[in-house]
Design a protein around this motif. Sequence first.
Motif, PDB file in Angstrom:
ATOM      1  N   ASN A  86       0.833  -1.194   0.000  1.00  0.00           N
ATOM      2  CA  ASN A  86       0.000   0.000   0.000  1.00  0.00           C
ATOM      3  C   ASN A  86       0.868   1.244   0.000  1.00  0.00           C
ATOM      4  N   GLY A  87       0.312   2.325  -0.541  1.00  0.00           N
ATOM      5  CA  GLY A  87       1.023   3.596  -0.522  1.00  0.00           C
ATOM      6  C   GLY A  87       0.060   4.745  -0.721  1.00  0.00           C
ATOM      7  N   GLN A  88       0.418   5.882  -0.199  1.00  0.00           N
ATOM      8  CA  GLN A  88      -0.412   7.080  -0.329  1.00  0.00           C
ATOM      9  C   GLN A  88       0.478   8.305  -0.190  1.00  0.00           C
ATOM     10  N   ILE A  89       0.147   9.330  -0.958  1.00  0.00           N
ATOM     11  CA  ILE A  89       0.843  10.616  -0.835  1.00  0.00           C
ATOM     12  C   ILE A  89      -0.096  11.565  -0.111  1.00  0.00           C
ATOM     13  N   TRP A  90       0.453  12.276   0.876  1.00  0.00           N
ATOM     14  CA  TRP A  90      -0.340  13.149   1.748  1.00  0.00           C
ATOM     15  C   TRP A  90       0.227  14.564   1.755  1.00  0.00           C
ATOM     16  N   ASN A  91      -0.658  15.555   1.842  1.00  0.00           N
ATOM     17  CA  ASN A  91      -0.268  16.923   2.209  1.00  0.00           C
ATOM     18  C   ASN A  91      -0.445  17.011   3.716  1.00  0.00           C
ATOM     19  N   VAL A  92       0.606  17.424   4.413  1.00  0.00           N
ATOM     20  CA  VAL A  92       0.575  17.407   5.873  1.00  0.00           C
ATOM     21  C   VAL A  92       0.919  18.802   6.412  1.00  0.00           C
ATOM     22  N   THR A  93       0.148  19.228   7.389  1.00  0.00           N
ATOM     23  CA  THR A  93       0.434  20.460   8.129  1.00  0.00           C
ATOM     24  C   THR A  93       0.531  20.086   9.599  1.00  0.00           C
ATOM     25  N   THR A  94       1.654  20.420  10.211  1.00  0.00           N
ATOM     26  CA  THR A  94       1.845  20.121  11.631  1.00  0.00           C
ATOM     27  C   THR A  94       2.034  21.414  12.414  1.00  0.00           C
ATOM     28  N   GLY A  95       1.567  21.411  13.640  1.00  0.00           N
ATOM     29  CA  GLY A  95       1.757  22.530  14.556  1.00  0.00           C
ATOM     30  C   GLY A  95       2.660  22.095  15.694  1.00  0.00           C
ATOM     31  N   TRP A  96       3.576  22.949  16.071  1.00  0.00           N
ATOM     32  CA  TRP A  96       4.575  22.623  17.094  1.00  0.00           C
ATOM     33  C   TRP A  96       4.595  23.697  18.172  1.00  0.00           C
ATOM     34  N   ARG A  97       4.930  23.276  19.387  1.00  0.00           N
ATOM     35  CA  ARG A  97       5.050  24.204  20.516  1.00  0.00           C
ATOM     36  C   ARG A  97       6.343  23.888  21.260  1.00  0.00           C
ATOM     37  N   LEU A  98       7.069  24.929  21.614  1.00  0.00           N
ATOM     38  CA  LEU A  98       8.284  24.769  22.398  1.00  0.00           C
ATOM     39  C   LEU A  98       7.887  24.642  23.862  1.00  0.00           C
ATOM     40  N   ALA A  99       8.272  23.529  24.481  1.00  0.00           N
ATOM     41  CA  ALA A  99       7.920  23.265  25.880  1.00  0.00           C
ATOM     42  C   ALA A  99       9.116  22.632  26.573  1.00  0.00           C
ATOM     43  N   GLY A 100       9.611  23.289  27.590  1.00  0.00           N
ATOM     44  CA  GLY A 100      10.734  22.740  28.342  1.00  0.00           C
ATOM     45  C   GLY A 100      11.990  22.553  27.504  1.00  0.00           C
ATOM     46  N   GLY A 101      12.175  23.374  26.492  1.00  0.00           N
ATOM     47  CA  GLY A 101      13.359  23.295  25.645  1.00  0.00           C
ATOM     48  C   GLY A 101      13.221  22.354  24.459  1.00  0.00           C
ATOM     49  N   ASP A 102      12.092  21.626  24.355  1.00  0.00           N
ATOM     50  CA  ASP A 102      11.870  20.701  23.244  1.00  0.00           C
ATOM     51  C   ASP A 102      10.657  21.132  22.433  1.00  0.00           C
ATOM     52  N   TRP A 103      10.755  20.981  21.121  1.00  0.00           N
ATOM     53  CA  TRP A 103       9.601  21.220  20.262  1.00  0.00           C
ATOM     54  C   TRP A 103       8.719  19.977  20.297  1.00  0.00           C
ATOM     55  N   MET A 104       7.463  20.171  20.677  1.00  0.00           N
ATOM     56  CA  MET A 104       6.508  19.071  20.799  1.00  0.00           C
ATOM     57  C   MET A 104       5.437  19.218  19.711  1.00  0.00           C
ATOM     58  N   LEU A 105       5.068  18.091  19.114  1.00  0.00           N
ATOM     59  CA  LEU A 105       4.052  18.080  18.063  1.00  0.00           C
ATOM     60  C   LEU A 105       2.685  18.294  18.705  1.00  0.00           C
ATOM     61  N   LEU A 106       2.090  19.432  18.406  1.00  0.00           N
ATOM     62  CA  LEU A 106       0.829  19.838  19.004  1.00  0.00           C
ATOM     63  C   LEU A 106      -0.376  19.409  18.155  1.00  0.00           C
ATOM     64  N   SER A 107      -0.198  19.470  16.835  1.00  0.00           N
ATOM     65  CA  SER A 107      -1.313  19.117  15.950  1.00  0.00           C
ATOM     66  C   SER A 107      -0.775  18.594  14.627  1.00  0.00           C
ATOM     67  N   ALA A 108      -1.602  17.815  13.972  1.00  0.00           N
ATOM     68  CA  ALA A 108      -1.274  17.311  12.636  1.00  0.00           C
ATOM     69  C   ALA A 108      -2.561  17.172  11.840  1.00  0.00           C
ATOM     70  N   GLU A 109      -2.505  17.624  10.617  1.00  0.00           N
ATOM     71  CA  GLU A 109      -3.632  17.465   9.698  1.00  0.00           C
ATOM     72  C   GLU A 109      -3.062  16.906   8.401  1.00  0.00           C
ATOM     73  N   TRP A 110      -3.652  15.833   7.901  1.00  0.00           N
ATOM     74  CA  TRP A 110      -3.170  15.236   6.675  1.00  0.00           C
ATOM     75  C   TRP A 110      -4.347  14.988   5.739  1.00  0.00           C
ATOM     76  N   LYS A 111      -4.100  15.258   4.459  1.00  0.00           N
ATOM     77  CA  LYS A 111      -5.104  15.063   3.422  1.00  0.00           C
ATOM     78  C   LYS A 111      -4.453  14.350   2.254  1.00  0.00           C
ATOM     79  N   PRO A 112      -5.153  13.396   1.636  1.00  0.00           N
ATOM     80  CA  PRO A 112      -4.579  12.733   0.463  1.00  0.00           C
ATOM     81  C   PRO A 112      -4.276  13.751  -0.625  1.00  0.00           C
ATOM     82  N   LYS A 113      -3.119  13.615  -1.248  1.00  0.00           N
ATOM     83  CA  LYS A 113      -2.730  14.542  -2.308  1.00  0.00           C
ATOM     84  C   LYS A 113      -3.329  14.109  -3.640  1.00  0.00           C
ATOM     85  N   LEU A 114      -3.397  12.825  -3.865  1.00  0.00           N
ATOM     86  CA  LEU A 114      -3.924  12.323  -5.161  1.00  0.00           C
ATOM     87  C   LEU A 114      -5.250  11.633  -4.961  1.00  0.00           C
TER      88      LEU A 114
END
Length: 156
Positions: free
Chosen positions: A128-156
């Motif tokens: 299986n395979g799929q191509i995605w457009n992805v937008t991620t949101g990040w927040r700096l917390a305690g010196g590390d960037w943490m993944l806060l949100s992710a949205e993905w949509k099929p590109k094709l």
Amino acid sequence: MAAHKGQETMVRNVRWPDWALCALLALVLGACARTPPEQALRQRMDALQQAIEARDAAAIDELLADDFIGNDGMDKRQARRMASALSIRYRNVGVNIGPLQVRLHGESQATVEFTAAATGGDGALPDNGQIWNVTTGWRLAGGDWMLLSAEWKPKL
């Protein structure tokens, strides 16, 4: 320094207090030690890609903020379950991430947009395979960037 006719040359030996030298050294070293935000985010994206390809749900979990939100309201617990399910379903998982578009929003928030080609299978070739457009949101917390949100949509 040489003295001129009748003039005395005074040389002062200025000694900085030890605490001032330590403070200056700490500032210089601290400025050198910090990874620039864009570079740190790129490193976190590399870690995320490696964790996905290694099928390491615990490593993925460590990159997610406690209040992570994904597609359809997916929370951190559900994201970990999905990662675990995919690692059981597919023996081989591949992710190729296209160019990262990093946008900083102040000092502690950022978005990273990219295209991802994800594949999975049990043999040498992916089933299986799929191509995605992805937008991620990040927040700096305690010196590390943490993944806060992710949205993905099929590109094709």
